[in-house]
Design an enzyme around this catalytic site. Structure first.
Site, PDB file in Angstrom:
ATOM      1  N   ALA A 134       6.312   7.074   4.985  1.00  0.00           N
ATOM      2  CA  ALA A 134       7.435   7.960   5.277  1.00  0.00           C
ATOM      3  C   ALA A 134       6.943   9.383   5.047  1.00  0.00           C
ATOM      4  CB  ALA A 134       8.615   7.638   4.359  1.00  0.00           C
ATOM      5  N   SER A 135       6.933  10.180   6.092  1.00  0.00           N
ATOM      6  CA  SER A 135       6.381  11.530   6.017  1.00  0.00           C
ATOM      7  C   SER A 135       7.163  12.395   5.035  1.00  0.00           C
ATOM      8  CB  SER A 135       6.414  12.191   7.396  1.00  0.00           C
ATOM      9  OG  SER A 135       5.738  11.410   8.344  1.00  0.00           O
ATOM     10  N   ALA A 136       6.494  13.422   4.513  1.00  0.00           N
ATOM     11  CA  ALA A 136       7.179  14.388   3.665  1.00  0.00           C
ATOM     12  C   ALA A 136       8.279  15.058   4.480  1.00  0.00           C
ATOM     13  CB  ALA A 136       6.192  15.418   3.133  1.00  0.00           C
TER      14      ALA A 136
END
Length: 390
Positions: A96-98
């Site tokens: 899950a990307s920042a």
């Protein structure tokens, strides 16, 4: 006087952190989306956090809910899927990307009401949910190559009351059935912009594409599609995403390249290996653009040197090494083997970058045509990038 309890992590906590990262408050349409789409609903009960030793350790919601919740509402990337090999090495296969990076990409996209958006790489579904809240479910299509992740994303989206189209398939092919698109946003990095993405966009469309070379995975390409089917744009100095599966190299140094009886060419260099593979991301980015299909790794376990930088090509035909003896930094022994002299190529690329004025990532542009990619260098190393306005 009683100390008040620390605030429970929430979308507001996350928005505050993202605003700090961006250098300005999150624009109202996206701030509303972050509030309406809580990130924790799109995360598995087990996530993987950095263990401080270069690896990952599990964090379970049921075992440590406070730590899990803090991570969920922090502006950090979170590994959501791990592949562990027979030796116990854990390799992230999905994350899950920042949120700060996600929102920066959404700002770069300049999305307006009524635009149709294609997302490449659904992952947990969080990014698609933000887009669907902003535009409406019917204007968002997301493609995910992993069937398990695609099913999980559909369930997560449904649980959050969102129903954008999630397609299980190869993101490099886009999704022609719903084309043309006004925007394409990739949540995986690429080494070449797929032709299908340009074919499925309208003139004037914007493509936000994390970039990868064999040398480094870093930078984000902001492209505008032209009426003649080409595209051009600039790089931005942020973003580090997993490379699209179909564009990953599979060569291995020990398995494919190193052989008994090889007679490498020996020399010395005054160029420090840290100058091209150290903490200067601008230098690494420049080398990656100029030296195709060459990767590197550091080795501190060899008995022959204090520290060794290995180089190898994706074709598993050539390798090189540069040694540091732990004492002097004026000269470094070099070995090179195979049809390509990889260290010579890297050193030449570094000289080109220095002669150009050491431009930052944002000092490079790219044009995409049917014949391939053409890089432009726009000038000397400029001051650090300022955050774009909301």
């Amino acid at each position: 006087m009683t100390t008040p309890p620390a605030p429970h992590p929430s979308p507001e906590t996350l928005l505050s952190q993202v605003a700090t990262a961006l250098g300005h408050p999150v624009a109202p349409p996206w701030a509303d989306a972050v509030r309406a789409v809580p990130r924790d609903r799109f995360l598995p009960d087990r996530i993987w956090l950095r263990d401080g030793a270069g690896g990952y350790a599990p964090c379970d919601r049921a075992v440590d809910p406070e730590r899990w919740g803090e991570a969920a509402f922090s502006d950090v990337p979170l590994v959501t899927q791990i592949r562990e090999d027979a030796d116990g090495f854990r390799e992230p296969t999905s994350s899950a990307s920042a949120p700060g990076t996600v929102l920066r990409m959404l700002e770069e996209a300049g999305i307006a009401d009524g635009q149709r958006v294609l997302e490449i790489g659904t992952g947990t579904g969080y990014h698609a949910a933000l887009l669907a809240h902003r535009l409406g479910d019917g204007l968002v299509v997301s493609v995910e190559v992993d069937p398990v992740l695609a099913d999980t994303a559909r369930a997560n989206l449904k649980g959050a009351g969102r129903t954008p189209t999630v397609v299980t398939g190869d993101g490099a092919l886009g999704h022609a059935a719903a084309a043309p698109y006004d925007r394409i946003i990739a949540t995986c990095s690429v080494r070449a912009v797929p032709a299908a993405w340009l074919a499925q966009t309208l003139p004037g469309a914007r493509l936000i594409v994390p970039w990868s070379t064999s040398w480094i995975t870093y930078g984000t390409l902001v492209l505008t599609r032209r009426a003649d089917g080409t595209a051009d744009g600039r790089f931005a100095g942020y973003g580090s995403y997993m490379t699209m599966r179909g564009q990953r190299a599979e060569s291995d140094l020990d398995r494919d390249l190193l052989r008994d009886g090889q007679r490498p060419c020996r020399s010395e260099t005054a160029l420090s290996p840290w100058a091209v593979a150290g903490e200067d991301l601008d230098a690494q980015f420049a080398v990656g653009l100029r030296v195709p299909d060459v990767w590197h790794s550091w080795d501190t376990a060899t008995d022959q040197a204090h520290t060794r930088l290995w180089l190898a090509d994706d074709a598993a035909a050539s390798w090189a090494s540069v040694d540091y003896d732990g004492r002097q930094t004026a000269r470094f022994p070099v070995r090179q083997h195979g049809p390509r002299r990889l260290w010579d190529e890297v050193a030449a690329a570094h000289r080109q970058w220095v002669r150009a004025g050491e431009p930052r990532v944002a000092g490079h542009g790219l044009t995409v045509t049917a014949e391939g990619h053409r890089v432009q260098v726009q000038g000397r190393r400029s001051p650090p990038e300022q955050p774009s306005a909301p």
